[in-house]
Design an enzyme around this catalytic site. Sequence first.
Site, mmCIF file in Angstrom:
data_model
loop_
_atom_site.group_PDB
_atom_site.id
_atom_site.type_symbol
_atom_site.label_atom_id
_atom_site.label_comp_id
_atom_site.label_asym_id
_atom_site.label_seq_id
_atom_site.Cartn_x
_atom_site.Cartn_y
_atom_site.Cartn_z
ATOM 1 N N SER A 9 72.542 31.026 23.273
ATOM 2 C CA SER A 9 73.310 31.456 22.098
ATOM 3 C C SER A 9 74.521 32.245 22.571
ATOM 4 O O SER A 9 74.386 33.257 23.265
ATOM 5 C CB SER A 9 72.449 32.343 21.203
ATOM 6 N N HIS A 34 74.287 26.946 21.429
ATOM 7 C CA HIS A 34 73.955 27.444 20.093
ATOM 8 C C HIS A 34 75.059 28.390 19.629
ATOM 9 O O HIS A 34 75.318 29.417 20.263
ATOM 10 C CB HIS A 34 72.595 28.143 20.148
ATOM 11 N N ASP A 36 76.537 30.765 16.819
ATOM 12 C CA ASP A 36 76.135 31.574 15.674
ATOM 13 C C ASP A 36 77.328 31.964 14.829
ATOM 14 O O ASP A 36 78.127 32.816 15.209
ATOM 15 C CB ASP A 36 75.405 32.830 16.168
ATOM 16 N N MET A 38 78.720 33.730 11.585
ATOM 17 C CA MET A 38 78.305 34.780 10.626
ATOM 18 C C MET A 38 79.493 35.253 9.815
ATOM 19 O O MET A 38 80.587 35.438 10.356
ATOM 20 C CB MET A 38 77.732 35.967 11.404
ATOM 21 N N HIS A 67 74.926 27.107 13.958
ATOM 22 C CA HIS A 67 73.959 27.786 13.088
ATOM 23 C C HIS A 67 74.749 28.615 12.083
ATOM 24 O O HIS A 67 75.283 29.668 12.431
ATOM 25 C CB HIS A 67 73.042 28.655 13.983
ATOM 26 N N MET A 69 75.264 31.080 9.366
ATOM 27 C CA MET A 69 74.688 32.212 8.636
ATOM 28 C C MET A 69 75.759 32.700 7.671
ATOM 29 O O MET A 69 76.378 33.753 7.867
ATOM 30 C CB MET A 69 74.248 33.297 9.618
ATOM 31 N N MET A 139 63.555 31.114 12.369
ATOM 32 C CA MET A 139 64.060 32.365 12.929
ATOM 33 C C MET A 139 62.873 33.246 13.330
ATOM 34 O O MET A 139 61.938 33.432 12.554
ATOM 35 C CB MET A 139 64.909 33.124 11.894
ATOM 36 N N GLY A 144 71.474 38.098 12.473
ATOM 37 C CA GLY A 144 72.585 39.054 12.435
ATOM 38 C C GLY A 144 73.009 39.523 13.811
ATOM 39 O O GLY A 144 74.197 39.654 14.079
ATOM 40 N N GLY A 146 72.085 39.669 18.270
ATOM 41 C CA GLY A 146 71.339 39.231 19.443
ATOM 42 C C GLY A 146 70.523 40.399 19.983
ATOM 43 O O GLY A 146 70.687 41.541 19.554
ATOM 44 N N GLY A 147 69.627 40.085 20.904
ATOM 45 C CA GLY A 147 68.884 41.127 21.611
ATOM 46 C C GLY A 147 67.807 41.823 20.798
ATOM 47 O O GLY A 147 67.341 42.900 21.166
ATOM 48 N N ASP A 177 64.547 30.601 17.280
ATOM 49 C CA ASP A 177 65.744 31.404 17.531
ATOM 50 C C ASP A 177 65.479 32.881 17.277
ATOM 51 O O ASP A 177 65.199 33.275 16.147
ATOM 52 C CB ASP A 177 66.862 30.896 16.606
ATOM 53 N N GLY A 178 65.587 33.665 18.351
ATOM 54 C CA GLY A 178 65.526 35.111 18.214
ATOM 55 C C GLY A 178 64.507 35.764 19.127
ATOM 56 O O GLY A 178 63.316 35.526 19.004
ATOM 57 N N GLY A 199 69.713 33.950 23.799
ATOM 58 C CA GLY A 199 71.026 34.577 23.935
ATOM 59 C C GLY A 199 71.037 35.594 25.048
ATOM 60 O O GLY A 199 71.481 35.323 26.176
HETATM 61 C C1 DX5 Z 1 70.510 35.921 15.492
HETATM 62 C C2 DX5 Z 1 71.081 34.642 16.025
HETATM 63 C C3 DX5 Z 1 70.482 34.243 17.308
HETATM 64 C C4 DX5 Z 1 70.658 35.245 18.400
HETATM 65 C C5 DX5 Z 1 69.729 34.951 19.524
HETATM 66 O O1 DX5 Z 1 71.098 36.194 14.292
HETATM 67 O O2 DX5 Z 1 70.918 33.594 15.128
HETATM 68 O O3 DX5 Z 1 70.938 32.972 17.718
HETATM 69 O O4 DX5 Z 1 71.936 35.285 18.878
HETATM 70 O O5 DX5 Z 1 69.928 35.904 20.501
HETATM 71 P P1 DX5 Z 1 68.707 36.528 21.297
HETATM 72 O O6 DX5 Z 1 68.125 35.426 22.089
HETATM 73 O O7 DX5 Z 1 69.378 37.573 22.133
HETATM 74 O O8 DX5 Z 1 67.757 37.102 20.296
HETATM 75 ZN ZN ZN Z 2 71.202 31.502 15.921
#
Ligand code: DX5
Ligand code: ZN
Length: 218
Positions: A9, A34, A36, A38, A67, A69, A139, A144, A146-147, A177-178, A199
Amino acid sequence: MKQIKIAPSVLSADFSKMGEEVKCVTDCGADVIHLDVMDGVFVKNITFGPKLIKDVRKFSNAIFDAHLMIVEPWKYIEKFAESGADIITVHKEACGDRLKDTLKAIKSLGVKCGAVINPDTPVSSVADVIEECDMLLLMSVFPGFGGQKFIESVLPKLEEASRLIEKTGKEIDLEIDGGINKENIVAVKNAGANVIVAGNTVFKETDRAKIIKELREM
Ligand code: DX5
Ligand code: ZN
């Protein structure tokens, strides 16, 4: 057995050099990029739109997985299709009753489509659209950022989603994802996930070929 695809991601990439980051993880063995998207409304964060995807498209031949959002995603799917995304996924929570029509609209643009559900949305809420989907995305964090920490209660949902997919007899990918890392990847694969978003786990490493290989082979 469905093919395992590793999907870094870009949310955890350095946005000032997105092209190089995408090229790097592609050269390091990523199957999917991937992306993201937003809008600051559906989630409390803002990232990028179709222009960035279009510009980084030339840095990679991997599958581009957008993806979305965002609220009212149907307003933007044409732009994302034109950007070079190979698959566009939209949230049940953003589409409500318009989910099936939105998935059909994505397909009509010649792009693959997928439905996404948040950790607190049941798998049953997408049962009526599964036949339209090339992929189902579960999810394992609230979207919203990462990490974040992996939410364990998604594991039985993955198993349920797997059974739902099996019943269709179709080749539908199951993406997670997540919060995916070396500690939980075996569990999500065993529960049926075959497209694995990571990510922070990938981008924090300097040796990204090694981590992608490890995630694939574990
Ligand atoms: C969260 C995103 C994910 C996120 C994943 O809102 O949709 O794709 O970036 O990142 P990690 O793997 O760091 O949770
Ligand atoms: Zn995502």
